[in-house]
Design an enzyme around this catalytic site. Sequence first.
Site, PDB file in Angstrom:
ATOM      1  CE  LYS A  32      26.843  20.531  14.298  1.00 41.36           C
ATOM      2  NZ  LYS A  32      26.870  21.581  15.272  1.00 41.36           N
ATOM      3  CB  SER A  75      30.936  22.498  15.177  1.00 42.75           C
ATOM      4  OG  SER A  75      29.444  22.417  15.806  1.00 42.75           O
ATOM      5  CB  SER A  96      27.990  25.663  16.011  1.00 42.68           C
ATOM      6  OG  SER A  96      29.285  25.461  16.629  1.00 42.68           O
TER       7      SER A  96
END
Length: 501
Positions: free
Chosen positions: A79, A154, A178
């Site tokens: 990420k 997210s 998330s």
Amino acid sequence: MNVHDLDAATLSEQLAAGETTSVDITQASLDRIDAVDGAVHAFLHVDAEGALAAAADVDARRAAGENLATLAGVPVAIKDVLATVGQPTTCGSRMLQGWVPPYDATVVARLRAAGLPILGKTNMDEFAMGSSTEHSAYGPTRNPWDTGRIPGGSGGGSAAAVAAFEAPLAIGTDTGGSIRQPGAMTGTVGVKPTYGGVSRYGLVAMASSLDQAGPVTRSVLDAALLHEVIAGHDPRDSTSLTAPVPPVVEAARRADVAGLRIGIVTELGGEGFEPEVRRRFDEAVELLSGAGAEVVEISCPSFVHGIAAYYLVMPSEVSSNLAKFDAMRYGLRVEPDGVPHPSAEQVMAASRDAGFGDEVKRRIILGTYALSSGYYDAYYGSAQKVRTLIARDFAAAFEQVDVLVSPTAPTTAWPLGDKLDDPLAMYLADVATIPANLAGIPGLSLPAGLADSLPVGFQVLAPALADERLYTVGAALEQLLEERWGGPFAAQAPDLQEVAR
């Protein structure tokens, strides 16, 4: 079966047996990214050269007889909120566009040390603020199950990369859900470890008391194997726990719920939860009960205030953490139009206006207000008191049961753009995941089936430092569900190759 379809545990076994090479596996992932990421947009940056060089190094070390880590040679995606040497770290924001960190986050350093080639950086809501990955400054990620829908947020990029078979493993971060919520919406396994169980050093902070990095995979065993690599004490992180890493791999291999007490959280499954989501959850609970678990209802009354408390604590920490992006040291710098000799404040205002998106601005304003003189006690202080009550509810519940369970999200993935004009509706997508972050306990989401051809997630919560319980229950349920489905959940995914064409 294609190489990119195999799970990480299988790839690891094949590497150890000399049946394949890391270069072949990594190239297969890169080819898959080339083929389908135009339709998914899971990646913001792909480092083909670096990944193949790392893979070749692992192959050479294995050929020389070196004793390697279990996952050595299996590629991973990261990420874009974790610092990476040699690769941009943008946090999905224009504010950090083009920034290449001079150091690795501890999680990244541990992955490199264990021999996992890093494929690249995955898309995310800007500075991890969002529940859909539509708030990325570089465009939304699309759900591989239906590219007209969101992948969750997210960390939708990491979840989508794994769901689309672009990467066998990925790292996400979980501040209010998330990792777990995108897991539910993309049919992947996502784990938020106990707060402090995985180092936050090099993780660009959104809300420091809530953020936690964790695994994103296609199986519970894969998650445990990845968890074991990234977990452990880090002296560079003052919140890092010194306790030993829980025996997560052993627990995932054991996969036996006989005699366990499982509590269904009454407050996480009522109004607002779609009937088909609740039906898949109930069916999964029945399977666990049939496997010898004792299932009881547990009430955690303070959970109903979880979202309200979270959306005061989190924006307050956001306001503080993002103050460093002032256009003076690093990040975007914009000169205000029509001002020949701008002051530092004018440059800062112009840069923050241009660099931050609407959702980030919204949370900064909310947090600054909550922390302001005259409102601190009424808002931020009260939210912290509710946080304590939620932690007490968890403590009381775990005196009665071994784990708690609920649906991971109240709905399946919604269409792109459907909730962009209604932030409050989007915030409600995290209603079941937020309490774990407020209390610092671990949580796991795994696929529980389909509702209207879209994935549904099943959440397991355990006491702090008892992460192994997540894997025991998760692996047992995964096996039971696969017996019902006749194979892994991912095998039910649509043919994304056709979508990409």
